[in-house]
Design an enzyme around this catalytic site. Structure first.
Site, PDB file in Angstrom:
ATOM      1  N   ARG A  15       6.911  -5.284  -4.291  1.00 36.52           N
ATOM      2  CA  ARG A  15       5.923  -4.693  -5.128  1.00 36.52           C
ATOM      3  C   ARG A  15       6.290  -3.253  -5.322  1.00 36.52           C
ATOM      4  O   ARG A  15       7.080  -2.653  -4.605  1.00 36.52           O
ATOM      5  CB  ARG A  15       4.514  -4.868  -4.658  1.00 36.52           C
ATOM      6  CG  ARG A  15       4.150  -6.360  -4.631  1.00 36.52           C
ATOM      7  CD  ARG A  15       2.785  -6.252  -3.705  1.00 36.52           C
ATOM      8  NE  ARG A  15       3.063  -6.225  -2.155  1.00 36.52           N
ATOM      9  CZ  ARG A  15       1.964  -6.234  -1.292  1.00 36.52           C
ATOM     10  NH1 ARG A  15       0.921  -6.520  -1.521  1.00 36.52           N
ATOM     11  NH2 ARG A  15       2.451  -6.181   0.117  1.00 36.52           N
ATOM     12  N   LYS A  75       3.073  -0.490   0.827  1.00 34.45           N
ATOM     13  CA  LYS A  75       3.073  -0.791   2.320  1.00 34.45           C
ATOM     14  C   LYS A  75       3.212   0.538   3.167  1.00 34.45           C
ATOM     15  O   LYS A  75       3.422   1.488   2.453  1.00 34.45           O
ATOM     16  CB  LYS A  75       4.019  -1.830   2.822  1.00 34.45           C
ATOM     17  CG  LYS A  75       4.037  -3.130   2.115  1.00 34.45           C
ATOM     18  CD  LYS A  75       2.507  -3.798   2.528  1.00 34.45           C
ATOM     19  CE  LYS A  75       2.632  -4.408   4.140  1.00 34.45           C
ATOM     20  NZ  LYS A  75       1.193  -5.018   4.254  1.00 34.45           N
ATOM     21  N   TYR A  94      -1.631   0.969   1.820  1.00 36.43           N
ATOM     22  CA  TYR A  94      -1.860  -0.004   3.023  1.00 36.43           C
ATOM     23  C   TYR A  94      -1.561   0.647   4.170  1.00 36.43           C
ATOM     24  O   TYR A  94      -0.161   0.930   4.074  1.00 36.43           O
ATOM     25  CB  TYR A  94      -1.617  -1.180   2.719  1.00 36.43           C
ATOM     26  CG  TYR A  94      -2.329  -1.978   1.532  1.00 36.43           C
ATOM     27  CD1 TYR A  94      -3.593  -2.138   1.695  1.00 36.43           C
ATOM     28  CD2 TYR A  94      -1.631  -2.592   0.496  1.00 36.43           C
ATOM     29  CE1 TYR A  94      -4.385  -2.942   0.734  1.00 36.43           C
ATOM     30  CE2 TYR A  94      -2.443  -3.192  -0.538  1.00 36.43           C
ATOM     31  CZ  TYR A  94      -3.685  -3.391  -0.540  1.00 36.43           C
ATOM     32  OH  TYR A  94      -4.205  -4.213  -1.303  1.00 36.43           O
ATOM     33  N   HIS A  96      -3.043   0.161   7.769  1.00 37.38           N
ATOM     34  CA  HIS A  96      -3.615  -0.949   9.006  1.00 37.38           C
ATOM     35  C   HIS A  96      -3.273  -0.362  10.436  1.00 37.38           C
ATOM     36  O   HIS A  96      -2.403  -1.061  11.146  1.00 37.38           O
ATOM     37  CB  HIS A  96      -2.689  -2.269   8.814  1.00 37.38           C
ATOM     38  CG  HIS A  96      -3.257  -3.129   7.545  1.00 37.38           C
ATOM     39  ND1 HIS A  96      -4.397  -3.441   7.229  1.00 37.38           N
ATOM     40  CD2 HIS A  96      -2.715  -3.325   6.295  1.00 37.38           C
ATOM     41  CE1 HIS A  96      -4.386  -4.072   6.001  1.00 37.38           C
ATOM     42  NE2 HIS A  96      -3.245  -3.880   5.393  1.00 37.38           N
ATOM     43  N   GLU A 118      -7.067  -0.224   2.563  1.00 35.94           N
ATOM     44  CA  GLU A 118      -7.775  -1.240   3.137  1.00 35.94           C
ATOM     45  C   GLU A 118      -9.227  -0.813   3.716  1.00 35.94           C
ATOM     46  O   GLU A 118     -10.003  -1.546   4.141  1.00 35.94           O
ATOM     47  CB  GLU A 118      -7.020  -1.965   4.346  1.00 35.94           C
ATOM     48  CG  GLU A 118      -6.653  -1.198   5.625  1.00 35.94           C
ATOM     49  CD  GLU A 118      -5.662  -0.317   5.410  1.00 35.94           C
ATOM     50  OE1 GLU A 118      -5.309   0.384   6.773  1.00 35.94           O
ATOM     51  OE2 GLU A 118      -5.014  -0.056   4.490  1.00 35.94           O
ATOM     52  N   ASP A 270      -1.573  -8.634   9.644  1.00 40.14           N
ATOM     53  CA  ASP A 270      -1.180  -6.968   9.612  1.00 40.14           C
ATOM     54  C   ASP A 270      -2.180  -6.405  10.346  1.00 40.14           C
ATOM     55  O   ASP A 270      -2.060  -5.168  10.396  1.00 40.14           O
ATOM     56  CB  ASP A 270      -0.889  -6.836   7.922  1.00 40.14           C
ATOM     57  CG  ASP A 270      -1.891  -7.106   7.157  1.00 40.14           C
ATOM     58  OD1 ASP A 270      -2.914  -7.874   7.728  1.00 40.14           O
ATOM     59  OD2 ASP A 270      -1.818  -6.918   6.036  1.00 40.14           O
TER      60      ASP A 270
END
Length: 376
Positions: A15, A75, A94, A96, A118, A270
């Site tokens: 992506r 990411k 993101y 996490h 997130e 994740d």
């Protein structure tokens, strides 16, 4: 503001965080955008399309990090990117954090401002930047689960939907949120017998109303999960606690309740995973077997369908990214409570409770951090 879009370098992450259409919007509002060469190629966007939209192309990831005030990614940064991150640099991606202590400490040490997709949260508790990828991952969980039920993949050798005269597979979905809902719909569309479990009775009532006849709802508790997985052929883990570790609903001991060749797909991996034996895998090597149970635990499932995923993600993230660029992160977070909830780490401090609790770190009030003057 100067915006940087590096090429994703996590294993098989195809992506890209910004489309040419997004570049055009930033340019329209007076911002400068730098894109690393070939950052969008695997999502179907070549360098020329970014140039035509008004971006400048840089040859290396180092050059992008060096020039940008705000980095937009898909990411979380991986270890090789940590040294590239500058103090007070805004990273919008993101993260996490609750599933990675090294990442958390690295961002604290670098002094980065980390706004996590997130945990951006609306007043109704929905997570607008997690929804599109949850939709993709939920649907993909059934697609991948069906594949790994095949015997050459070490599964039971069961066709998800069966055929006339032969019963379909039993699918158990843990969690009735976005991931679980999409997974249940896909599995039902294949013709499987589906049980979707959640702790919220109002949610189960809703799901019972909207799901097809081959989907049944059940209250999620330890006893019911143990009973359900005894006859399951495919188990989908789709439980999420925003910004915190996912709870282990299936423990190592519970694997012995399942028959050999059962497939488990942990979409929550994740965030630490809701199946205890799951650990992050990659599209290159997506599965492993424990106690004869096939585990599929790819942490970036939507990266396998980058064209769809990139468009879905950027549709959601661009309005927030524009606010950050137009106002700066402090003013944007002060004026938009949704963005303020997305702030996880800033000025070397943890400002999100789930992250602080995950790694036993001091929790700082986000208002006090927003009030601090930027250190140039």
């Amino acid at each position: 503001m100067i915006i940087g879009v590096p090429k994703e370098i996590k294993n098989n992450e195809n992506r890209v965080a910004l489309t040419p259409a997004g570049v055009a919007e930033f340019k329209k509002q007076g911002h400068t955008v730098y894109v690393q060469t070939n950052a969008g190629i695997n999502s179907g966007f070549g360098d020329q399309s970014y140039i035509d939209a008004g971006a400048s192309i840089l040859p290396t990831i180092e050059a992008v990090y060096d020039i940008a005030e705000m980095i937009i990614k898909v990411k979380e940064p991986i270890a090789s990117e940590y040294p590239l991150i500058k103090k007070d640099q805004l990273l919008f991606t993101y993260f996490h954090f609750a599933s990675s202590e090294p990442l958390t400490h690295a961002m604290l040490e670098r002094g980065a401002v980390c706004l996590a997709y997130e945990t951006v949260e609306k007043a109704d508790r929905s997570l607008p930047l997690l929804v599109p990828m949850s939709e993709v991952a939920g649907r993909m969980s059934i697609q991948e689960g069906a594949k790994y039920l095949e015997k050459p993949m070490k599964g039971k050798g069961i066709l998800l939907g069966g055929v006339p005269g032969v019963p379909p597979a039993n699918v158990v979905v843990l969690g009735g949120g976005i991931v679980g809902t999409q997974a249940a719909r896909m599995a039902a569309g294949f013709g499987a017998r589906v049980t979707i479990m959640d702790v919220s009775l109002p949610r189960l009532r809703y799901l019972s109303d909207v799901m097809p006849a081959n989907v049944v709802t059940q209250m999620s508790n330890h006893y019911n999960i143990c009973e359900a997985i005894k006859t399951a052929d495919l188990v989908i883990g789709g439980v999420l606690i925003p910004g915190a570790k996912a709870p282990h609903l299936i423990t190592r001991d519970m694997l012995k309740l399942m028959s050999p060749g059962t497939v488990v797909v942990d979409v929550a991996v994740d965030q630490g995973g809701c199946i205890e034996t799951c650990k992050p895998t990659t599209h290159e090597d997506p599965t492993f077997i424990i106690d004869d149970i096939v585990h599929y635990c790819v942490a970036n499932m939507p990266g396998a369908v980058p064209y769809t995923s990139t468009l879905a993600l950027t549709n959601a993230t661009l309005p927030y990214a524009l606010q950050l660029a137009n106002k700066g992160w402090r003013k944007a977070c002060e004026e938009n409570k949704e963005l303020k909830l997305g702030l996880n780490v800033a000025n070397g401090k943890v400002v999100y409770r789930g992250v602080a609790e995950a790694w036993d770190l001091p929790l700082h009030e986000v208002e006090s951090v927003l009030a601090e003057e930027a250190v140039c």
